[in-house]
Design a protein around this motif. Structure first.
Motif: not given
Lengths: 140, 140, 140
Positions: A54-61, C74-80
């Protein structure tokens, strides 16, 4: 048949995942001449990786870094290869899990990727330094 | 345009990770004739894999086996595909996680890989037997 | 040198792993004309994947879904990155772990794969919709 190839050095990246699509495209402008073909980026290292995401949302990285660190942690009691630092052996495993190359179709002079797809470098070392890539594009 | 292809059988490998770069290069010497191109090794099996990683210290390959066994263990209670032995279903998942092929740039008649990069076979079965690979090299 | 390329839309698949080898072969019949070459399928999305695995027993695909959900929950506490639903961030990680493309040798007009190898789509979203693929075949 056209065949282009170039070796480049990336700037230093911090540990984590970073978008490098534009750096690669600027380094190999001859890609524009290919109507149907393929583009490959290959990283010449075993503790970093290349992948598409995914190239948009930095939280994915950021979430990549968090979760892949959990899947492949440091300091596992069975690691024998530990003399290059705690981040080294996990970096090798991450590199093979994510892969050291991306191969992408070229259509009408452009990478034929989805709207949300970008090329990531995964820098898996704390201090990985500059990484060398081989870029190859070929087609008709 | 040059295009070379050959099918080979590897010797039997024990479960684990093994360097096969030299076996592949000796099997396809025509690779030397290609100035710019790509080389692919493809494994025709779903319980073994090919990947690129560190070619010097054998403990890296041991740690691959230890940790990937932990990520993808045998005898999970939800496995339904169990009639080929406890090592079979994990072998399938490992094969897809690591991949069944490597695609490498060729430059001036040689694989353009980093100093520390070698090609691994991941043998994920306890008794996998001889594995068949398709080697392809092409370029100008 | 021959080069063929086509963009296709798959039917909607449920979350999980599904064999699509025949759909791809029917979409690109020109593959039959290539004596030595390669075929690539590339998926233009970051929450689905393409991989090669066992083509006979459907329980293998069920076990893929069970275990890969456990590796990448899914739903890992650190996912932003959570605003697109609990299934979205795991889908991105699965996509990079399994990969968004398969590259397969062509020999005498056919995919040169093993008897048990088939091409899977991994649909990692609960409602992923129709997915777009780019198919490329080239060779002599």
């Amino acid at each position: 048949m056209q065949f282009y190839q170039k070796e480049i050095q990336l700037p230093v990246f911090n540990r984590g995942y970073h978008l490098i699509t534009n750096i690669l495209l600027e380094a190999l402008p001859e890609l524009n001449k290919i109507k149907i073909g393929q583009f490959q980026a290959f990283i010449k290292h075993t503790s970093a990786s290349l992948t598409i995401n995914e190239n948009a949302d930095p939280t994915v990285r950021m979430d990549f870094e968090s979760h892949i660190n959990k899947m492949i942690p440091e300091n596992m009691p069975y690691y024998k290869h530990d003399y290059e630092g705690a981040d080294d052996m996990p970096a090798h495993i991450k590199s093979s899990m994510l892969g050291c190359q991306v191969q992408i179709p070229i259509t009408q002079g452009k990478l034929n990727v989805g709207t949300w797809q970008g090329i990531y470098i995964g820098e898996h070392r704390n201090y990985g330094g500059r990484r060398t890539l081989v870029l190859t594009a070929f087609g008709i």
